[in-house]
Each structure stands twice: as structure tokens, then as C-alpha cells.
Design a protein around this motif. Structure first.
Motif, PDB file in Angstrom:
ATOM      1  N   PRO A   7       0.843  -1.197   0.000  1.00  0.00           N
ATOM      2  CA  PRO A   7       0.000   0.000   0.000  1.00  0.00           C
ATOM      3  C   PRO A   7       0.885   1.257   0.000  1.00  0.00           C
ATOM      4  N   VAL A   8       0.364   2.309  -0.603  1.00  0.00           N
ATOM      5  CA  VAL A   8       1.093   3.572  -0.636  1.00  0.00           C
ATOM      6  C   VAL A   8       1.000   4.207   0.751  1.00  0.00           C
ATOM      7  N   ILE A   9       2.144   4.507   1.326  1.00  0.00           N
ATOM      8  CA  ILE A   9       2.190   5.110   2.650  1.00  0.00           C
ATOM      9  C   ILE A   9       2.488   6.592   2.485  1.00  0.00           C
ATOM     10  N   LYS A  10       1.596   7.408   3.018  1.00  0.00           N
ATOM     11  CA  LYS A  10       1.783   8.850   2.962  1.00  0.00           C
ATOM     12  C   LYS A  10       2.457   9.293   4.248  1.00  0.00           C
ATOM     13  N   ARG A  11       3.696   9.695   4.130  1.00  0.00           N
ATOM     14  CA  ARG A  11       4.455  10.081   5.304  1.00  0.00           C
ATOM     15  C   ARG A  11       4.653  11.580   5.401  1.00  0.00           C
ATOM     16  N   ARG A  12       4.607  12.248   4.285  1.00  0.00           N
ATOM     17  CA  ARG A  12       4.910  13.670   4.272  1.00  0.00           C
ATOM     18  C   ARG A  12       3.645  14.492   4.506  1.00  0.00           C
ATOM     19  N   LEU A  13       3.825  15.619   5.181  1.00  0.00           N
ATOM     20  CA  LEU A  13       2.720  16.544   5.406  1.00  0.00           C
ATOM     21  C   LEU A  13       2.121  16.972   4.079  1.00  0.00           C
ATOM     22  N   SER A  14       2.981  17.204   3.089  1.00  0.00           N
ATOM     23  CA  SER A  14       2.493  17.648   1.781  1.00  0.00           C
ATOM     24  C   SER A  14       1.567  16.619   1.141  1.00  0.00           C
ATOM     25  N   ASP A  15       1.798  15.331   1.378  1.00  0.00           N
ATOM     26  CA  ASP A  15       0.906  14.293   0.842  1.00  0.00           C
ATOM     27  C   ASP A  15      -0.496  14.427   1.424  1.00  0.00           C
ATOM     28  N   HIS A  16      -0.560  14.703   2.706  1.00  0.00           N
ATOM     29  CA  HIS A  16      -1.863  14.849   3.372  1.00  0.00           C
ATOM     30  C   HIS A  16      -2.567  16.128   2.912  1.00  0.00           C
ATOM     31  N   ILE A  17      -1.794  17.183   2.702  1.00  0.00           N
ATOM     32  CA  ILE A  17      -2.384  18.433   2.221  1.00  0.00           C
ATOM     33  C   ILE A  17      -2.952  18.241   0.820  1.00  0.00           C
ATOM     34  N   VAL A  18      -2.228  17.535  -0.029  1.00  0.00           N
ATOM     35  CA  VAL A  18      -2.714  17.270  -1.390  1.00  0.00           C
ATOM     36  C   VAL A  18      -3.995  16.436  -1.345  1.00  0.00           C
ATOM     37  N   SER A  19      -4.072  15.471  -0.452  1.00  0.00           N
ATOM     38  CA  SER A  19      -5.296  14.668  -0.316  1.00  0.00           C
ATOM     39  C   SER A  19      -6.468  15.545   0.094  1.00  0.00           C
ATOM     40  N   ALA A  20      -6.240  16.443   1.054  1.00  0.00           N
ATOM     41  CA  ALA A  20      -7.299  17.352   1.491  1.00  0.00           C
ATOM     42  C   ALA A  20      -7.670  18.319   0.368  1.00  0.00           C
ATOM     43  N   PHE A  21      -6.660  18.785  -0.378  1.00  0.00           N
ATOM     44  CA  PHE A  21      -6.916  19.664  -1.518  1.00  0.00           C
ATOM     45  C   PHE A  21      -7.809  18.962  -2.538  1.00  0.00           C
ATOM     46  N   ASP A  22      -7.475  17.722  -2.855  1.00  0.00           N
ATOM     47  CA  ASP A  22      -8.276  16.960  -3.825  1.00  0.00           C
ATOM     48  C   ASP A  22      -9.724  16.812  -3.361  1.00  0.00           C
ATOM     49  N   MET A  23      -9.908  16.601  -2.064  1.00  0.00           N
ATOM     50  CA  MET A  23     -11.261  16.480  -1.523  1.00  0.00           C
ATOM     51  C   MET A  23     -12.013  17.809  -1.670  1.00  0.00           C
ATOM     52  N   ALA A  24     -11.349  18.920  -1.358  1.00  0.00           N
ATOM     53  CA  ALA A  24     -11.980  20.236  -1.506  1.00  0.00           C
ATOM     54  C   ALA A  24     -12.316  20.499  -2.971  1.00  0.00           C
ATOM     55  N   TYR A  25     -11.421  20.121  -3.865  1.00  0.00           N
ATOM     56  CA  TYR A  25     -11.656  20.291  -5.298  1.00  0.00           C
ATOM     57  C   TYR A  25     -12.872  19.485  -5.750  1.00  0.00           C
ATOM     58  N   GLU A  26     -12.950  18.234  -5.323  1.00  0.00           N
ATOM     59  CA  GLU A  26     -14.077  17.375  -5.699  1.00  0.00           C
ATOM     60  C   GLU A  26     -15.401  17.929  -5.193  1.00  0.00           C
ATOM     61  N   GLN A  27     -15.361  18.659  -4.088  1.00  0.00           N
ATOM     62  CA  GLN A  27     -16.568  19.240  -3.512  1.00  0.00           C
ATOM     63  C   GLN A  27     -16.803  20.673  -3.988  1.00  0.00           C
ATOM     64  N   ASN A  28     -15.987  21.121  -4.956  1.00  0.00           N
ATOM     65  CA  ASN A  28     -16.093  22.472  -5.516  1.00  0.00           C
ATOM     66  C   ASN A  28     -15.981  23.559  -4.453  1.00  0.00           C
ATOM     67  N   ASN A  29     -15.174  23.327  -3.450  1.00  0.00           N
ATOM     68  CA  ASN A  29     -14.978  24.277  -2.365  1.00  0.00           C
ATOM     69  C   ASN A  29     -13.732  25.122  -2.677  1.00  0.00           C
ATOM     70  N   VAL A  30     -13.973  26.253  -3.340  1.00  0.00           N
ATOM     71  CA  VAL A  30     -12.873  27.097  -3.800  1.00  0.00           C
ATOM     72  C   VAL A  30     -12.076  27.665  -2.630  1.00  0.00           C
ATOM     73  N   ASP A  31     -12.760  28.115  -1.593  1.00  0.00           N
ATOM     74  CA  ASP A  31     -12.056  28.717  -0.457  1.00  0.00           C
ATOM     75  C   ASP A  31     -11.112  27.719   0.203  1.00  0.00           C
ATOM     76  N   ALA A  32     -11.606  26.527   0.462  1.00  0.00           N
ATOM     77  CA  ALA A  32     -10.765  25.507   1.107  1.00  0.00           C
ATOM     78  C   ALA A  32      -9.628  25.091   0.181  1.00  0.00           C
ATOM     79  N   ALA A  33      -9.917  24.891  -1.099  1.00  0.00           N
ATOM     80  CA  ALA A  33      -8.878  24.495  -2.053  1.00  0.00           C
ATOM     81  C   ALA A  33      -7.793  25.569  -2.148  1.00  0.00           C
TER      82      ALA A  33
END
Length: 79
Positions: A7-33
Motif C-alpha cells: 500500500p502507498v504510505i503517505k508520510r509527508r505533510l504535503s501528501d496529506h495536504i494534497v489529499s485534502a486539496f483533492d477532496m476540496a476540489y471534488e466538492q467544488n470548495n474554492v475557499d478551502a482548495a
């Protein structure tokens, strides 16, 4: 996933931020993205320094996030 794939292990803070960014993008949340993209820039710029060595070979994910954010902002202005 097959048995021989780890499994892909996300160790870096930037990996988690990108995951959260992708979620905000999928939800069309411009402010959060936007905020998450700014946070990603801060985290990545803080990792460097005068004598630091860049260990990541592929930063395409940063360019992809920027393109997604631009598209999301464009969609919001058009609406």
C-alpha cells in the motif's frame, strides 16, 4: 491491489495536504482548495534551505493542483 503490491504510505505533510486539496476540489470548495494550495506552497518552501537537497524527483502533483485550482476558480466566476 494484488498480493505483491504494498500500500502507498503517505508520510509527508504535503501528501496529506494534497489529499485534502483533492477532496476540496471534488466538492467544488474554492475557499478551502485555495487555502490548502497556499498551505502546500508554504510547506514545500519550508522544506528547503541553503544546503538542502531536493529528494522528490516528481513534483507534477503541484502543477496538477495549480491547474485544478485555476479551473475551479474559473468555474466559480462563470457561475
Amino acid at each position: 491491489m494484488t498480493d505483491n503490491q504494498a500500500p502507498v504510505i503517505k508520510r509527508r505533510l504535503s501528501d496529506h495536504i494534497v489529499s485534502a486539496f483533492d477532496m476540496a476540489y471534488e466538492q467544488n470548495n474554492v475557499d478551502a482548495a485555495s487555502s490548502l494550495y497556499q498551505t502546500l506552497e508554504i510547506v514545500l518552501s519550508n522544506q528547503g534551505g541553503a544546503n538542502s537537497v531536493v529528494k522528490r524527483r516528481n513534483i507534477d502533483y503541484v502543477h496538477e493542483a495549480a491547474a485544478k485550482l485555476t479551473a475551479l476558480k474559473r468555474e466559480q466566476r462563470a457561475a
